[in-house]
Write a protein that holds these residues in place. Structure first.
Motif, PDB file in Angstrom:
ATOM      1  N   MET A 114      -3.544   6.534   1.455  1.00 61.75           N
ATOM      2  CA  MET A 114      -3.108   6.825   2.825  1.00 61.75           C
ATOM      3  C   MET A 114      -3.993   6.095   3.834  1.00 61.75           C
ATOM      4  O   MET A 114      -3.510   5.586   4.846  1.00 61.75           O
ATOM      5  CB  MET A 114      -3.127   8.333   3.076  1.00 61.75           C
ATOM      6  CG  MET A 114      -2.051   9.059   2.275  1.00 61.75           C
ATOM      7  SD  MET A 114      -2.191  10.875   2.373  1.00 61.75           S
ATOM      8  CE  MET A 114      -1.573  11.142   4.047  1.00 61.75           C
ATOM      9  N   ALA A 115      -5.291   6.057   3.541  1.00 61.35           N
ATOM     10  CA  ALA A 115      -6.215   5.320   4.409  1.00 61.35           C
ATOM     11  C   ALA A 115      -5.826   3.833   4.443  1.00 61.35           C
ATOM     12  O   ALA A 115      -5.795   3.221   5.517  1.00 61.35           O
ATOM     13  CB  ALA A 115      -7.647   5.490   3.907  1.00 61.35           C
ATOM     14  N   VAL A 117     -10.007   7.140   6.505  1.00 62.59           N
ATOM     15  CA  VAL A 117     -10.230   5.705   6.748  1.00 62.59           C
ATOM     16  C   VAL A 117     -11.730   5.403   6.766  1.00 62.59           C
ATOM     17  O   VAL A 117     -12.183   4.429   6.160  1.00 62.59           O
ATOM     18  CB  VAL A 117      -9.572   5.225   8.061  1.00 62.59           C
ATOM     19  CG1 VAL A 117     -10.008   3.804   8.390  1.00 62.59           C
ATOM     20  CG2 VAL A 117      -8.052   5.282   7.947  1.00 62.59           C
ATOM     21  N   GLN A 118     -12.502   6.244   7.435  1.00 67.72           N
ATOM     22  CA  GLN A 118     -13.958   6.008   7.463  1.00 67.72           C
ATOM     23  C   GLN A 118     -14.521   5.953   6.038  1.00 67.72           C
ATOM     24  O   GLN A 118     -15.292   5.071   5.687  1.00 67.72           O
ATOM     25  CB  GLN A 118     -14.646   7.121   8.250  1.00 67.72           C
ATOM     26  CG  GLN A 118     -14.427   6.988   9.751  1.00 67.72           C
ATOM     27  CD  GLN A 118     -15.275   7.978  10.527  1.00 67.72           C
ATOM     28  OE1 GLN A 118     -15.278   9.171  10.213  1.00 67.72           O
ATOM     29  NE2 GLN A 118     -15.993   7.492  11.522  1.00 67.72           N
ATOM     30  N   GLU A 134       0.829  -1.213   0.000  1.00 66.26           N
ATOM     31  CA  GLU A 134       0.000   0.000   0.000  1.00 66.26           C
ATOM     32  C   GLU A 134       0.862   1.261   0.000  1.00 66.26           C
ATOM     33  O   GLU A 134       0.525   2.248  -0.658  1.00 66.26           O
ATOM     34  CB  GLU A 134      -0.958   0.011   1.198  1.00 66.26           C
ATOM     35  CG  GLU A 134      -1.998  -1.079   1.195  1.00 66.26           C
ATOM     36  CD  GLU A 134      -2.938  -1.053  -0.007  1.00 66.26           C
ATOM     37  OE1 GLU A 134      -3.074   0.012  -0.635  1.00 66.26           O
ATOM     38  OE2 GLU A 134      -3.521  -2.110  -0.322  1.00 66.26           O
ATOM     39  N   ALA A 135       1.968   1.238   0.741  1.00 59.02           N
ATOM     40  CA  ALA A 135       2.878   2.394   0.758  1.00 59.02           C
ATOM     41  C   ALA A 135       3.429   2.651  -0.648  1.00 59.02           C
ATOM     42  O   ALA A 135       3.587   3.805  -1.069  1.00 59.02           O
ATOM     43  CB  ALA A 135       4.006   2.169   1.756  1.00 59.02           C
ATOM     44  N   ALA A 136       3.690   1.583  -1.391  1.00 57.35           N
ATOM     45  CA  ALA A 136       4.191   1.729  -2.760  1.00 57.35           C
ATOM     46  C   ALA A 136       3.105   2.243  -3.701  1.00 57.35           C
ATOM     47  O   ALA A 136       3.378   3.018  -4.614  1.00 57.35           O
ATOM     48  CB  ALA A 136       4.746   0.402  -3.266  1.00 57.35           C
ATOM     49  N   GLU A 137       1.866   1.826  -3.460  1.00 60.33           N
ATOM     50  CA  GLU A 137       0.762   2.339  -4.288  1.00 60.33           C
ATOM     51  C   GLU A 137       0.590   3.847  -4.066  1.00 60.33           C
ATOM     52  O   GLU A 137       0.266   4.591  -4.993  1.00 60.33           O
ATOM     53  CB  GLU A 137      -0.545   1.581  -3.983  1.00 60.33           C
ATOM     54  CG  GLU A 137      -0.478   0.153  -4.505  1.00 60.33           C
ATOM     55  CD  GLU A 137      -1.746  -0.660  -4.265  1.00 60.33           C
ATOM     56  OE1 GLU A 137      -2.745  -0.106  -3.766  1.00 60.33           O
ATOM     57  OE2 GLU A 137      -1.736  -1.868  -4.569  1.00 60.33           O
ATOM     58  N   LEU A 138       0.829   4.271  -2.846  1.00 58.83           N
ATOM     59  CA  LEU A 138       0.817   5.698  -2.541  1.00 58.83           C
ATOM     60  C   LEU A 138       1.956   6.407  -3.283  1.00 58.83           C
ATOM     61  O   LEU A 138       1.756   7.433  -3.948  1.00 58.83           O
ATOM     62  CB  LEU A 138       0.960   5.873  -1.021  1.00 58.83           C
ATOM     63  CG  LEU A 138       1.107   7.276  -0.458  1.00 58.83           C
ATOM     64  CD1 LEU A 138      -0.105   8.138  -0.793  1.00 58.83           C
ATOM     65  CD2 LEU A 138       1.301   7.223   1.061  1.00 58.83           C
TER      66      LEU A 138
END
Lengths: 122, 122, 122, 122
Positions: free
Chosen positions: A72-73, B94-95, A41-45
């Protein structure tokens, strides 16, 4: 008082826990798998920023900013979930780490110095 | 009410902001650089798990667990900092994302099914 | 002719295989673990660039360049090792992928256009 | 003799260079941007493995294996491109790094020992 039942992070932990339990996905959530997912997920960001010349907010359009917000979520969801599995209090962990960072990077030595900043990052 | 001045995430944001300002490091904190740093910290966290056979908590010793806790703190610090620069409310993000996730992965369709979980992750 | 016994990539594969066998480390080299290790090494490479303003070679000193060179070697070692375990011919895989890339990004449509480049990367 | 014009890696370098020049994309290929892209591709590779229980090849189906093969190609493309921009001879870099690895991890000390392997990885 942190991670009291009504703190932000405790509420997110509960939200994620419910989502996972409803899907019976806890079985996939070993700490290792969650650490993989967090990295992904950090890489997708990062992907949204990779070709930007300066990397400033103005270079992202409004659409991209929404996607960035969602990535980020995702990062926070996996971090909160990993903390839940490892019984880590994230708020306390940051407080603890910042004390170490203050010792490692004394303000008067590293102020405004990119070169020193690099070296210290080693 | 989220990110009220006394929420966990708002307090962490203030803590990190002070640390950065004392060092005059804001100049290095473009969103792109912060996204790089976040990815690097996520990988440092993953490193502790990479050779574990099952990836469970018992395979980490107590020392490793302290290091893992600190890497998790680093991830959160950069995420909170990036949110500050992009004016993202992490709690609300996140929500919002969890609502989308509920649509994307309906509980009755994906329950306990690793294969489906994979496919859906695409 | 690719991956003939005397090709670069075949020689690297043999070099890594010997190193691993001498240490009886094959048991740790599941494809998943190798994919983790590859991601971790890629992030260690990125770490050297994360705070650079422009990200050009001149901003790295000679010492940093040696470290960057070594991180690049680590990335290639794990990639070659993963290819060995999955019986992937890396040379053929790149040739195959470049055919797909030529279809996906027709030169006349994307030439010199950063915006299009971003969108296409999606 | 490595990176002679007809070596695998030199041929891949030429292939990628042509692809980039046809699209006038060299302007986006700072070393930093390429290091970001490499990290992103490594994570896309990892994504295919993140929820696998054992992480073995049998857990990937045939379709997934094709995708994994393409992600591996992407990783190599960016690595070869970065090496081109930094004038790094990848074959020589691996040879050089493996000499250092042999000193760092003497076979007789680390053989088949996961725990030592971890510690040494530090």
């Amino acid at each position: 008082m942190t991670n009291a039942a009504d703190s932000d992070l405790a509420r997110l932990r509960a939200l994620v826990r419910t989502f996972v339990d409803e899907r019976d996905w806890d079985q996939f959530h070993t700490p290792k798998n969650l650490a993989c997912a967090l990295s992904v997920e950090a890489a997708e960001l990062l992907e949204h920023f990779q070709w930007l010349q300066h990397g400033r907010i103005e270079e992202l359009g409004a659409d991209k900013l929404v996607q960035v917000r969602h990535e980020m979520a995702d990062v926070l969801v996996y971090l909160v979930r990993l903390a839940d599995k490892l019984e880590v209090d994230l708020f306390a962990a940051v407080q603890e780490k910042m004390v170490l960072n203050r010792e490692k990077y004394p303000a008067e030595q590293v102020r405004g110095d990119a070169r020193k900043y690099h070296e210290y990052k080693k």
